[in-house]
Every structure is written in C-alpha cells, then in structure tokens.
Scaffold this motif. Structure first.
Motif, PDB file in Angstrom:
ATOM      1  N   GLY A 114      -5.379  -0.980  -3.294  1.00 53.85           N
ATOM      2  CA  GLY A 114      -6.179  -0.242  -4.247  1.00 53.85           C
ATOM      3  C   GLY A 114      -7.581  -0.034  -3.767  1.00 53.85           C
ATOM      4  O   GLY A 114      -7.946  -0.471  -2.664  1.00 53.85           O
ATOM      5  N   PRO A 115      -8.434   0.604  -4.594  1.00 53.25           N
ATOM      6  CA  PRO A 115      -9.789   0.982  -4.159  1.00 53.25           C
ATOM      7  C   PRO A 115     -10.794  -0.170  -4.193  1.00 53.25           C
ATOM      8  O   PRO A 115     -11.920  -0.001  -3.720  1.00 53.25           O
ATOM      9  CB  PRO A 115     -10.173   2.066  -5.165  1.00 53.25           C
ATOM     10  N   PHE A 116     -10.423  -1.295  -4.790  1.00 58.37           N
ATOM     11  CA  PHE A 116     -11.378  -2.407  -4.902  1.00 58.37           C
ATOM     12  C   PHE A 116     -11.011  -3.508  -3.908  1.00 58.37           C
ATOM     13  O   PHE A 116      -9.866  -3.644  -3.468  1.00 58.37           O
ATOM     14  CB  PHE A 116     -11.370  -2.962  -6.325  1.00 58.37           C
TER      15      PHE A 116
ATOM     16  N   ASP B  67      -2.167   7.562 -12.143  1.00 62.02           N
ATOM     17  CA  ASP B  67      -2.127   6.650 -13.291  1.00 62.02           C
ATOM     18  C   ASP B  67      -2.219   5.197 -12.844  1.00 62.02           C
ATOM     19  O   ASP B  67      -2.850   4.368 -13.515  1.00 62.02           O
ATOM     20  CB  ASP B  67      -0.841   6.859 -14.088  1.00 62.02           C
ATOM     21  N   PHE B  68      -1.577   4.873 -11.716  1.00 60.11           N
ATOM     22  CA  PHE B  68      -1.595   3.490 -11.193  1.00 60.11           C
ATOM     23  C   PHE B  68      -2.813   3.336 -10.282  1.00 60.11           C
ATOM     24  O   PHE B  68      -2.826   3.823  -9.148  1.00 60.11           O
ATOM     25  CB  PHE B  68      -0.305   3.188 -10.427  1.00 60.11           C
ATOM     26  N   VAL B  69      -3.845   2.668 -10.770  1.00 61.93           N
ATOM     27  CA  VAL B  69      -5.092   2.527 -10.015  1.00 61.93           C
ATOM     28  C   VAL B  69      -4.887   1.606  -8.806  1.00 61.93           C
ATOM     29  O   VAL B  69      -5.369   1.872  -7.709  1.00 61.93           O
ATOM     30  CB  VAL B  69      -6.211   1.977 -10.920  1.00 61.93           C
ATOM     31  N   ASP B  70      -4.150   0.502  -8.961  1.00 60.94           N
ATOM     32  CA  ASP B  70      -3.907  -0.418  -7.851  1.00 60.94           C
ATOM     33  C   ASP B  70      -2.654  -1.225  -8.133  1.00 60.94           C
ATOM     34  O   ASP B  70      -2.055  -1.152  -9.214  1.00 60.94           O
ATOM     35  CB  ASP B  70      -5.112  -1.331  -7.621  1.00 60.94           C
ATOM     36  N   LEU B  71      -2.232  -1.992  -7.114  1.00 62.62           N
ATOM     37  CA  LEU B  71      -1.114  -2.928  -7.230  1.00 62.62           C
ATOM     38  C   LEU B  71      -1.550  -4.259  -6.624  1.00 62.62           C
ATOM     39  O   LEU B  71      -2.329  -4.296  -5.662  1.00 62.62           O
ATOM     40  CB  LEU B  71       0.125  -2.423  -6.476  1.00 62.62           C
ATOM     41  N   GLY B  72      -1.053  -5.343  -7.201  1.00 61.15           N
ATOM     42  CA  GLY B  72      -1.403  -6.662  -6.639  1.00 61.15           C
ATOM     43  C   GLY B  72      -0.312  -7.674  -6.938  1.00 61.15           C
ATOM     44  O   GLY B  72       0.362  -7.590  -7.960  1.00 61.15           O
ATOM     45  N   LEU B  73      -0.153  -8.621  -5.993  1.00 59.98           N
ATOM     46  CA  LEU B  73       0.813  -9.710  -6.170  1.00 59.98           C
ATOM     47  C   LEU B  73       0.027 -11.001  -6.324  1.00 59.98           C
ATOM     48  O   LEU B  73      -0.790 -11.338  -5.468  1.00 59.98           O
ATOM     49  CB  LEU B  73       1.776  -9.800  -4.993  1.00 59.98           C
ATOM     50  N   VAL B  74       0.254 -11.713  -7.417  1.00 58.99           N
ATOM     51  CA  VAL B  74      -0.494 -12.938  -7.731  1.00 58.99           C
ATOM     52  C   VAL B  74       0.488 -14.100  -7.722  1.00 58.99           C
ATOM     53  O   VAL B  74       1.586 -14.011  -8.314  1.00 58.99           O
ATOM     54  CB  VAL B  74      -1.160 -12.818  -9.116  1.00 58.99           C
ATOM     55  N   ASN B  75       0.076 -15.213  -7.073  1.00 55.91           N
ATOM     56  CA  ASN B  75       0.978 -16.361  -7.021  1.00 55.91           C
ATOM     57  C   ASN B  75       0.859 -17.198  -8.282  1.00 55.91           C
ATOM     58  O   ASN B  75       0.107 -16.864  -9.200  1.00 55.91           O
ATOM     59  CB  ASN B  75       0.715 -17.205  -5.762  1.00 55.91           C
ATOM     60  N   SER B  76       1.562 -18.283  -8.288  1.00 52.70           N
ATOM     61  CA  SER B  76       1.623 -19.118  -9.491  1.00 52.70           C
ATOM     62  C   SER B  76       0.290 -19.779  -9.815  1.00 52.70           C
ATOM     63  O   SER B  76       0.077 -20.241 -10.955  1.00 52.70           O
ATOM     64  CB  SER B  76       2.715 -20.178  -9.356  1.00 52.70           C
TER      65      SER B  76
ATOM     66  N   LYS C 100       0.826  -1.202   0.000  1.00 49.23           N
ATOM     67  CA  LYS C 100       0.000   0.000   0.000  1.00 49.23           C
ATOM     68  C   LYS C 100       0.869   1.264   0.000  1.00 49.23           C
ATOM     69  O   LYS C 100       0.556   2.265  -0.673  1.00 49.23           O
ATOM     70  CB  LYS C 100      -0.949   0.008   1.190  1.00 49.23           C
ATOM     71  N   ALA C 101       1.983   1.220   0.746  1.00 52.16           N
ATOM     72  CA  ALA C 101       2.890   2.360   0.805  1.00 52.16           C
ATOM     73  C   ALA C 101       3.488   2.612  -0.590  1.00 52.16           C
ATOM     74  O   ALA C 101       3.627   3.766  -1.034  1.00 52.16           O
ATOM     75  CB  ALA C 101       3.991   2.123   1.832  1.00 52.16           C
TER      76      ALA C 101
ATOM     77  N   LEU D  62       0.999   6.820  -6.730  1.00 54.89           N
ATOM     78  CA  LEU D  62      -0.095   7.768  -6.997  1.00 54.89           C
ATOM     79  C   LEU D  62       0.375   9.211  -6.832  1.00 54.89           C
ATOM     80  O   LEU D  62      -0.027  10.095  -7.610  1.00 54.89           O
ATOM     81  CB  LEU D  62      -1.263   7.490  -6.047  1.00 54.89           C
ATOM     82  N   ARG D  63       1.222   9.415  -5.831  1.00 55.22           N
ATOM     83  CA  ARG D  63       1.684  10.774  -5.553  1.00 55.22           C
ATOM     84  C   ARG D  63       2.556  11.316  -6.690  1.00 55.22           C
ATOM     85  O   ARG D  63       2.491  12.487  -7.049  1.00 55.22           O
ATOM     86  CB  ARG D  63       2.452  10.791  -4.232  1.00 55.22           C
ATOM     87  N   HIS D  64       3.362  10.424  -7.261  1.00 55.75           N
ATOM     88  CA  HIS D  64       4.298  10.871  -8.290  1.00 55.75           C
ATOM     89  C   HIS D  64       3.732  10.766  -9.726  1.00 55.75           C
ATOM     90  O   HIS D  64       4.305  11.318 -10.651  1.00 55.75           O
ATOM     91  CB  HIS D  64       5.602  10.055  -8.215  1.00 55.75           C
TER      92      HIS D  64
END
Length: 571
Positions: free
Chosen positions: A120-122, A102-111, A89-90, A96-98
């Motif tokens: 993110g907002p969702f 443009d970057f709506v969210d971030l996520g890490l997906v496993n194999s 989240k950080a 978002l600040r910089h």
C-alpha cells in the motif's frame, strides 16, 4: 319603504349569494386539498423510505462484497503466499484495477499484532496493532468491520479484517477501504435544500463526513445511538420514518433511520418538513390565491347583483304603490258615485227652499217694501236663502274634500273627527236605506299616524258596505271607538244579512264580491286591508247570517316626544 329597508335587503341578498357560492367552493377546496395533501405526503414519505432503503442495501452490499473478496483471497492464496510481499503487492494491484481504488492497502498481521507483510501507499510494515480495538475484536470473530478511525496514518479510514488459522497459529488479513468512495455512497442522498444522509456508530460518532451544521446535533445523535430518546423504538427496523422537532434546529423534521452493518451503524436521513413538502406548500399557496381571487370575484358579483336586484325590488314596490294608489282612487270615485244620489237629494232640498224664498221676495218687491211687514219678511227670506246656501256649501265641501286625490302623507289624525265627517257624508244615503247611524266615540282618544284621505276611504267603504247589507229593509249601524293595550280600536257593526262562513276567508281577496254584477268591484275590502296593513294595524271580521257583521280595526296609537300615546285628540 325607507332606503334603509332596501339597503338591508341588498346586504341580505349579497351575504346569501356569497354564502351559497362560497360554501361548496370552500368545501370542495378543503376536501380536495386534504386528499391531495394526504396523498402527496404519503408519496413523499414512501419515496424517502425507498431511497434510504436502497442506499442502505447498497452500503450493506458494498461491505459484504468487499468482505467476500478478502475471504476468497485468503482462502485461495494461503498464509505462505500472503507472507510474500511481492505476491501481496500483486494481489493489491489486481484489487485496485478491478475495484477502482476501493482497497487502499493490504496487510498480514500475526497473532502478536505485528504487521509482517504490507502492500500500500503507507510505510506500515512492522506496525504494531496489538492494542488496536479492531485487533482485539477480530480475535473473538471470524470477520470484523471497524468503525471509522484515524489510526497510525492520521486520516479517517476503516478496515475489514479476516481471521485465518495456519499451523495452529492465528493470522489476520486486513484491508483498508477508501473512505472517500464509501462516503459518496451516502452523500448521493441529497434532496432539496435540507435533505441529507449520514452514518453514525453506536457511540454517536460520524462514519461519513458530516456537514458543518450537523455538528450541533452531536449530543442528540449520541442519545439516539444509545437508544435514549424518542427514536429508540425505531433502531431495529429497516428505514423507519418519524416526523419530530429537531432540537438542533427547532424545525419540524422528517427522520428516516435504518440499521446497517448488523446494527452497529445507523444510516440517518433527515430533511425539514417545509423543504420535503415544498411543492405541496406551493400548491396550497396557489390554491389559496385562486380561492382569494375567486372570493373577490364572488363578492364583487354578489355586491353588483344584490344592488341591482334591490333596485329592481324598489322600483317594483314603487310601481305597486302607484298602482295601489290608483286602485284606491278608483275605489274612492266609485264611492263618490254611490253617494251621488243621496248628495243630490240632500242638495235639492235647500235649493228648492232658496227658489221658493226668492219667488216670495219677488212678490213682496212687487207689493213694495214699505207695505205692512214686507221689509221684515224680505229680510227673513234672505236669511233663509243664505242659510240654505251655506248648507249646500258644506255638503259640496265634504264631497269635494273626500273626492280629492289621495294624499299618502302621514300625519296625526283624530279618528273621532274623521268618523263624524264620514258618518255625516253617508247620512243621506243611510236615510234612503232606512239605516240609523249611531256613534259611540271614546273621550280623549289618542291620535293615529296615518294618511287622512286613506282613512276616509277605509271608513267610507266599511259604512257603505254596512248600508248595502241592510238595504232596503233597514237596520242599525253602530260605530264605536276605544283605547286599550296601546292601540286604538274601532268597531263598525250592522244588523244586516251577514256574510256566509265559507266567504269569510275570501272577503279581503281582490275582486271578490257577493254583490250583483254592476253593483260592486270587489276592491273595497282589499283596499281597506292594504291600507290597514301599511299602518301596521289589524282588521278582523265576525259575522252571522241574518244577524249582522262586526268589523274591528286595531290601529297603533301615535306617540308623543316622550314615547307615550298622544292624547291631544278630543273625542
């Protein structure tokens, strides 16, 4: 000349002025218009190509920058930090600040396709992407940028995914890019009323928000994306331009097509030709208006000038005709002067007879009327006086008739009668010059349409010239008429001194004469030539020194109502 001639002359001059004025104006306008059109179109097309190429590069740069930032983030943070949602989240807040959202969210997906960490907002933590197209594609590539799709969140978006490996296990760091911000990159290309740009994928699906009227073009765009229409050869070139009929609108349209995202997307700019070249069309319309106004001005000036010039020509011709009449009149008076001596002698004879007879009557009266045959002798003398008086009257009548002012009125003239009259008038002068006048006139000779007084001048001058050429040694003067090939032919031949060959080409020139000073004006043959030419006739001359001269006149025969030669004149 008739008014029809001057009207035709005015029209001819008007059309000549218009043609001479319009031709260079039209040529210059067409050439300049063509050059300007070519240059303007080339400039507009080059501008559109540069514009699309610039936005094409902007879109590619936008995607590459976002991909690079995600890659840097993955390399620096590592899997352990990315699994930590607080840390994730950080990182998202920092992005978002910089990057202004443009970057709506971030996520890490496993194999297995399960999203183990999300910022993110969702509410997408634990979301299963095992069956998502982008997840299947990332397994075969290190980096993948998806097409626009709705996905689990139900709104248009696309993602950037980076494949990571840690401890023998594959992980995927994914981010969703702001569709609205991306869409503005393309929507900024708006020119005129119909110019717009959009992006489609290889399936012909819009990757930007389509304008409502573009929906009609979907079948055409699908063929384009599949390389099945006339643009297929342009799909691999950057900012390729073509002008074709848009099947959705039926309008001639400029298409600028450029592949982006490694050729997976196509940026398309389109604009109606009439809209793209609207300034050119306005310039053409303005040039057309100026050309039309100039044309109207040229036509008006040509009309006024041609009328004015035709009027001046008409006045000049009238003055020339008046001058010609005066010249003919002067020539006629000169001819009267030449006849004066002969006429005076011819009148003197009958006058002498009348005087003698009057004296005889007086003697008889003194003896008395009743002496022997005095009464019968007085009657005979009076008859002789009357006869000689009539002869004088005829002579003066002929002279006065000839000396009368020229009348240009055109009527049917019987040439044989007129030739007899002129021969009789010159008979006394011919006797003084020892010249014998013979006439050989054809019977049933057609009349000619001419002015009688002008023809009198013609024949009198020719007869006098012939007599002059034979004076004083004398000779033969033959006048003949005939009808052949639709014209009346008159030949006047003499046995005089002839005309030198060097002078034959000049004898019809005004004021040219071979007579001594004071004997001739040099106008006679010039007058004759003008009169015959005015009648649409022809005059020719043949001459040999010391053998004689033959003048031949060919005059058009007068026509009757049926268009045939008028044969009423009796030779």
């Amino acid at each position: 000349m008739s008014n029809r001639y001057y009207h035709g002359l005015a029209k001819s001059m008007m059309f000549t002025i218009i043609l001479v004025s319009f031709t260079p104006l039209l040529i210059i306008t067409l050439l300049a218009g063509y050059q300007y059109s070519v240059a303007y179109k080339a400039k507009v097309i080059a501008h559109l190509r540069e514009l699309v190429l610039k936005h094409d590069q902007n879109v590619d740069s936008y995607l590459k920058e976002r991909i690079a930032e995600i890659q840097v983030l993955a390399d620096l943070e590592g899997i352990d930090n990315l699994k930590n949602e607080d840390r994730l989240k950080a990182l998202h807040i920092s992005l978002l600040r910089h990057h202004r959202g443009d970057f709506v969210d971030l996520g890490l997906v496993n194999s297995k396709g399960v999203q183990v960490a999300y910022a993110g907002p969702f509410n997408l933590r634990g979301a299963d992407y095992a069956n998502a197209d982008w997840f299947k594609n990332i397994q075969e590539r290190q980096i993948y940028v998806s097409d626009v799709f709705l996905g689990l969140r139900g709104v248009p978006h696309f993602i950037i995914a980076v494949l990571l490996e840690s401890g023998g296990e594959k992980w995927v760091l994914r981010t969703t890019l702001d569709f609205i911000a991306f869409n503005k990159l393309v929507e900024d290309i708006r020119i005129g009323e119909t110019g717009l740009a959009f992006i489609i994928n290889r399936k012909g699906e819009f990757q930007t928000t389509p304008r409502e009227d573009l929906i009609k073009e979907v079948p055409y765009l699908k063929e384009l994306a599949a390389g099945k229409n006339e643009f297929s050869g342009l799909l691999r070139r950057r900012a390729s331009i073509s002008i074709k009929t848009n099947p959705a609108t039926g309008h001639e349209t400029i298409f600028v097509i450029s592949p982006i995202k490694n050729g997976n997307w196509l940026m398309i700019y389109q604009q109606d030709v009439s809209d793209a070249f609207s300034d050119l069309n306005q310039a053409r319309n303005l040039a057309t208006v100026v050309l039309l106004l100039g044309g109207v001005a040229i036509i008006a000036m040509a009309y006024l000038m041609s009328k004015r010039m035709a009027r001046k020509v008409e006045m000049s011709d009238l003055e020339k005709d008046m001058m010609n009449e005066q010249v003919i009149e002067a020539g006629k008076l000169a001819s009267v002067g030449e006849l004066a001596a002969g006429i005076a002698h011819e009148i003197n004879n009958p006058v002498a007879i009348m005087v003698e007879e009057a004296g005889w009557i007086q003697d008889l009266l003194e003896e008395g009327l009743y002496v022997e045959d005095n009464e019968r002798e007085v009657s005979r003398a009076l008859t002789q006086i009357r006869s000689q008086g009539t002869r004088c009257k005829d002579i003066t009548h002929k002279l006065l008739s000839f000396a009368h002012k020229i009348d240009p009125t055109i009527i049917r003239v019987c040439l044989n009668d007129l030739i007899h009259e002129m021969a009789d008038l010159c008979e006394q002068r011919a006797k003084y010059a020892n010249v014998n006048i013979e006439t050989s006139l054809a019977d049933n000779l057609p009349g000619v349409a001419a002015s009688p007084s002008e023809l009198q001048q013609v024949f009198l001058n020719l007869i006098n010239n012939a007599i002059d050429s034979m004076d004083p040694k004398g000779g033969e003067l033959d006048i003949s008429t005939r009808f052949e090939d639709g014209v009346v032919v008159v030949s006047i031949s003499d046995t005089g001194c002839g005309i030198p060959k060097s002078n034959l080409s000049r004898i019809f020139d005004p004021f040219f004469t071979t007579k001594p000073v004071g004997k001739g004006t040099g106008l006679g043959l010039s007058i004759i030539y003008g009169i015959i030419s005015k009648m649409n006739g022809e005059i020719t001359v043949k001459s040999a020194l010391d053998k004689g001269t033959v003048f031949t006149l060919k005059l058009p025969a007068a026509k009757d109502e049926s268009g045939r030669p008028d044969l009423e004149c009796d030779g």
